[in-house]
Design an enzyme around this catalytic site. Sequence first.
Site, mmCIF file in Angstrom:
data_model
loop_
_atom_site.group_PDB
_atom_site.id
_atom_site.type_symbol
_atom_site.label_atom_id
_atom_site.label_comp_id
_atom_site.label_asym_id
_atom_site.label_seq_id
_atom_site.Cartn_x
_atom_site.Cartn_y
_atom_site.Cartn_z
ATOM 1 N N GLU A 1 -27.516 36.549 -106.700
ATOM 2 C CA GLU A 1 -28.235 37.793 -106.415
ATOM 3 C C GLU A 1 -27.986 38.245 -104.969
ATOM 4 O O GLU A 1 -27.818 39.437 -104.705
ATOM 5 C CB GLU A 1 -29.734 37.613 -106.686
ATOM 6 C CG GLU A 1 -30.586 38.816 -106.400
ATOM 7 C CD GLU A 1 -30.234 40.077 -107.206
ATOM 8 O OE1 GLU A 1 -29.413 40.006 -108.125
ATOM 9 O OE2 GLU A 1 -30.784 41.138 -106.870
ATOM 10 N N ARG B 1 -30.911 57.925 -109.939
ATOM 11 C CA ARG B 1 -30.185 57.442 -111.103
ATOM 12 C C ARG B 1 -28.675 57.493 -110.898
ATOM 13 O O ARG B 1 -27.915 56.883 -111.649
ATOM 14 C CB ARG B 1 -30.551 58.285 -112.326
ATOM 15 C CG ARG B 1 -32.001 58.159 -112.716
ATOM 16 C CD ARG B 1 -32.411 59.266 -113.643
ATOM 17 N NE ARG B 1 -31.810 59.148 -114.956
ATOM 18 C CZ ARG B 1 -32.287 58.435 -115.955
ATOM 19 N NH1 ARG B 1 -33.378 57.742 -115.775
ATOM 20 N NH2 ARG B 1 -31.696 58.391 -117.121
ATOM 21 N N GLU C 1 -23.167 45.552 -103.370
ATOM 22 C CA GLU C 1 -23.401 46.864 -103.969
ATOM 23 C C GLU C 1 -23.820 47.928 -102.959
ATOM 24 O O GLU C 1 -23.492 49.091 -103.131
ATOM 25 C CB GLU C 1 -24.398 46.790 -105.132
ATOM 26 C CG GLU C 1 -25.819 46.486 -104.744
ATOM 27 C CD GLU C 1 -26.754 46.404 -105.951
ATOM 28 O OE1 GLU C 1 -26.603 47.181 -106.886
ATOM 29 O OE2 GLU C 1 -27.650 45.537 -105.928
ATOM 30 N N HIS D 1 -12.554 23.558 -105.223
ATOM 31 C CA HIS D 1 -11.605 23.677 -106.332
ATOM 32 C C HIS D 1 -10.818 24.976 -106.229
ATOM 33 O O HIS D 1 -10.294 25.465 -107.219
ATOM 34 C CB HIS D 1 -12.351 23.572 -107.669
ATOM 35 C CG HIS D 1 -13.016 22.237 -107.828
ATOM 36 N ND1 HIS D 1 -12.312 21.086 -108.124
ATOM 37 C CD2 HIS D 1 -14.306 21.851 -107.653
ATOM 38 C CE1 HIS D 1 -13.152 20.065 -108.151
ATOM 39 N NE2 HIS D 1 -14.374 20.500 -107.852
ATOM 40 N N CYS E 1 -27.035 60.213 -115.890
ATOM 41 C CA CYS E 1 -27.476 61.609 -115.824
ATOM 42 C C CYS E 1 -28.997 61.710 -115.837
ATOM 43 O O CYS E 1 -29.682 60.807 -116.303
ATOM 44 C CB CYS E 1 -26.951 62.367 -117.030
ATOM 45 S SG CYS E 1 -25.224 62.104 -117.353
ATOM 46 N N TRP F 1 -23.599 62.353 -114.281
ATOM 47 C CA TRP F 1 -22.802 61.211 -113.825
ATOM 48 C C TRP F 1 -21.585 61.191 -114.733
ATOM 49 O O TRP F 1 -21.703 60.929 -115.930
ATOM 50 C CB TRP F 1 -23.634 59.937 -113.968
ATOM 51 C CG TRP F 1 -23.070 58.729 -113.294
ATOM 52 C CD1 TRP F 1 -23.114 58.435 -111.961
ATOM 53 C CD2 TRP F 1 -22.416 57.618 -113.922
ATOM 54 N NE1 TRP F 1 -22.529 57.229 -111.721
ATOM 55 C CE2 TRP F 1 -22.088 56.708 -112.909
ATOM 56 C CE3 TRP F 1 -22.079 57.311 -115.229
ATOM 57 C CZ2 TRP F 1 -21.434 55.513 -113.157
ATOM 58 C CZ3 TRP F 1 -21.431 56.125 -115.494
ATOM 59 C CH2 TRP F 1 -21.110 55.235 -114.461
ATOM 60 N N LYS G 1 -28.658 54.014 -111.519
ATOM 61 C CA LYS G 1 -29.828 53.140 -111.635
ATOM 62 C C LYS G 1 -30.000 52.612 -113.047
ATOM 63 O O LYS G 1 -30.363 51.470 -113.259
ATOM 64 C CB LYS G 1 -31.070 53.939 -111.218
ATOM 65 C CG LYS G 1 -32.369 53.153 -111.275
ATOM 66 C CD LYS G 1 -32.403 52.098 -110.194
ATOM 67 C CE LYS G 1 -33.653 51.249 -110.243
ATOM 68 N NZ LYS G 1 -33.468 49.995 -109.476
ATOM 69 N N LYS H 1 -26.434 41.893 -104.086
ATOM 70 C CA LYS H 1 -27.182 42.844 -103.261
ATOM 71 C C LYS H 1 -26.301 43.313 -102.109
ATOM 72 O O LYS H 1 -26.235 44.492 -101.821
ATOM 73 C CB LYS H 1 -28.442 42.141 -102.724
ATOM 74 C CG LYS H 1 -29.644 42.972 -102.549
ATOM 75 C CD LYS H 1 -30.424 43.326 -103.795
ATOM 76 C CE LYS H 1 -29.631 43.641 -104.991
ATOM 77 N NZ LYS H 1 -30.294 43.886 -106.210
ATOM 78 N N ASN I 1 -27.716 63.886 -121.938
ATOM 79 C CA ASN I 1 -27.414 62.543 -121.421
ATOM 80 C C ASN I 1 -26.919 61.723 -122.598
ATOM 81 O O ASN I 1 -27.469 61.851 -123.686
ATOM 82 C CB ASN I 1 -28.659 61.826 -120.911
ATOM 83 C CG ASN I 1 -29.186 62.429 -119.645
ATOM 84 O OD1 ASN I 1 -28.584 63.318 -119.090
ATOM 85 N ND2 ASN I 1 -30.338 61.938 -119.219
ATOM 86 N N GLY I 2 -25.964 60.828 -122.347
ATOM 87 C CA GLY I 2 -25.459 59.976 -123.425
ATOM 88 C C GLY I 2 -24.016 60.325 -123.715
ATOM 89 O O GLY I 2 -23.351 61.002 -122.923
HETATM 90 C C1 F6R Z 1 -28.471 45.596 -109.033
HETATM 91 C C2 F6R Z 1 -29.000 46.311 -110.171
HETATM 92 C C3 F6R Z 1 -28.312 46.187 -111.480
HETATM 93 C C4 F6R Z 1 -29.344 46.080 -112.610
HETATM 94 C C5 F6R Z 1 -28.635 46.124 -113.962
HETATM 95 C C6 F6R Z 1 -29.600 45.972 -115.118
HETATM 96 O O1 F6R Z 1 -29.226 45.815 -107.891
HETATM 97 O O2 F6R Z 1 -29.967 47.018 -110.053
HETATM 98 O O3 F6R Z 1 -27.436 45.113 -111.493
HETATM 99 O O4 F6R Z 1 -30.066 44.892 -112.447
HETATM 100 O O5 F6R Z 1 -27.945 47.342 -114.103
HETATM 101 O O6 F6R Z 1 -30.512 47.022 -115.149
HETATM 102 P P1 F6R Z 1 -31.870 46.902 -115.952
HETATM 103 O O7 F6R Z 1 -32.680 45.842 -115.326
HETATM 104 O O8 F6R Z 1 -32.476 48.261 -115.847
HETATM 105 O O9 F6R Z 1 -31.496 46.553 -117.367
#
Ligand code: F6R
Length: 608
Positions: A481, A27, A488, A504, A2, A75, A603, A485, A101-102
Amino acid sequence: MCGIVGYIGKDQAAPIILDGLSKLEYRGYDSAGIAVFDGEHICTQKAAGRLAVLEHMTRGGESMKGFSGVGHTRWATHGAPSDLNAHPHTNKKGSIVVVHNGIIENYMALKKKLEKRGYEFTSETDTEVLAHLLDYYYKGNPLEAITKVLHRVEGSYALGILFDDCPDQLFAARKDSPLIVGKSEEGCFIASDVPAILKYTRTVFYLDNQEVAVLRKDNIEFFTVDEEPIEKQAVTIEWDADSAEKAGYEFFMLKEIYEEPKTVTDTISPRIKDGEIRIEELKFTDEELKNIQRIHIVACGSAYHTGVTAKYVIEGLVRIPVEVEVASEFRYRNPIMDPEDLVIVISQSGETADTLEAVRESHKRGLKVLGIVNVVGSSIAREADSVMYTWAGPEISVATTKAYSAPLVALYLLAMKLGRVRGMIDDALFARLLEDIQALPDQIEMLLGQKEKLQHFANRYVAAKEVFFIGRGIDYAIALEGALKLKEISYIHSEAYAAGELKHGTISLIEDGTLVVALATQPELFPKTVSNIVEVKSRGAFVMAVAERGRKEIEKVADYVVYIPYTNSYFANSLAIIPLQLFAYYIAVGRGYDVDHPRNLAKSVTVE
Ligand code: F6R
């Protein structure tokens, strides 16, 4: 997660709030709402769906007149995304308005008590309980009502609150959910994150846990949850306003990929002085660094992947055992830790709930925590014992790119520093590492020059059903990674495997035309990875390889090769990730997706 924006001042509140909410879209959210005090009443408008719906309903805020208000992007956690569940929530009369938020963890118990007293609930949210509880405690003193409520609720909150009989005040409070307070000549603001108010002010205050702020158009007062006044220091935000704008790029993700050379420079350069690594913010003595017995790296998602790389780098260069764990597992595992161990947490937002809890768990066990964090003043930055900021600036796209590259190089610097202090890196090796780390920004720039080639290749695979990423050692960390990427933002099923592990089980999934991305940057492991490429090729896979320049022999087995410039093998991730980020980006664009806002993702993950 949120987003909250609030304003009280000389200008019309609604357009400022809507503009601020648009800066928090990154976000992730599924409904939005706004409440403005019109001089007599608080008017509320809310709608499920994109912020554009709310903007349309309110004619960009024009139809809601007034100089104070709060807005929210939700959210969904408790209750589906709907008009009713969208914030703000109000008491029955609509005279008290809350955005939150929360998560209020004891909301069920509070709700039952309030219902017994005749309060009626209209939404499925935990937040509504706050509006009714405020109503219950409000006897003409808003600060008293707010602090009473805060004493009753359990869980996390960032709050923006309006009372219609206090038209000249806007209230804010927080615990374990981010909230900043800003001040300009024109008025005062609250926001979940800096980009929301960067256009209006650079002067902000970071609310700490269980603090309350009372904002008027020209001043702000701060209080503890026991109504004791407190002094807070303003912080000046250094980010330039353009860094939170797209600057002509179609998506923030591409802009942020292009910012990586600068981000890496900004993270490295201030910490290399007179040919030595100086990490001045590291509040550990050389003696303490020498005594570290074990390092625990804890993080989530991409940040965790930087930790996986760091394990190889630190163990390889410094010979300190490193354990890397995702924070959501770490916090419930009762890990075995020694007071002489060091905990490193890595987080772009500095607000990830599980990572923050890892900091607290470590403190309970008497361990020191080093945070590698991007957002200045965030919860993790404030709770860790030492903080290495990554200076990547605001990252807006949900999929992290520059805020992946920045902690990577911070971790290399840390490994070099530890190696130096502990006598594990001699002068010759140190000089080579120093040269190689400083060359990374230009090398990344060079790789960005291959963008069209990658776009062309990605276009061929837009319809792929699944993609496997394979590699050994650091290449495996890069594969993790690369796969994240791609999945997602493109929604293509993609998985990373340690290349030697394929046979395996997973190799049974390889069939004619399956795309396999093979990372082969590590000289010592190169022949082994080539064998794995041959294995998947002979089962029909199409192989894209990423290898060091000069390794021409890979062209005999791979169908398509991206070469990265020469670097020390420990730093290869910083280069190899660039084509993988571009590849994921162009696949997602080719599939027509909103790259910056992938479905179901937020985010900053401030709930467990
Ligand atoms: C992937 C991505 C997430 C963050 C994860 C941790 O592209 O952005 O996997 O890396 O949610 O977030 P932070 O770094 O903010 O703790």
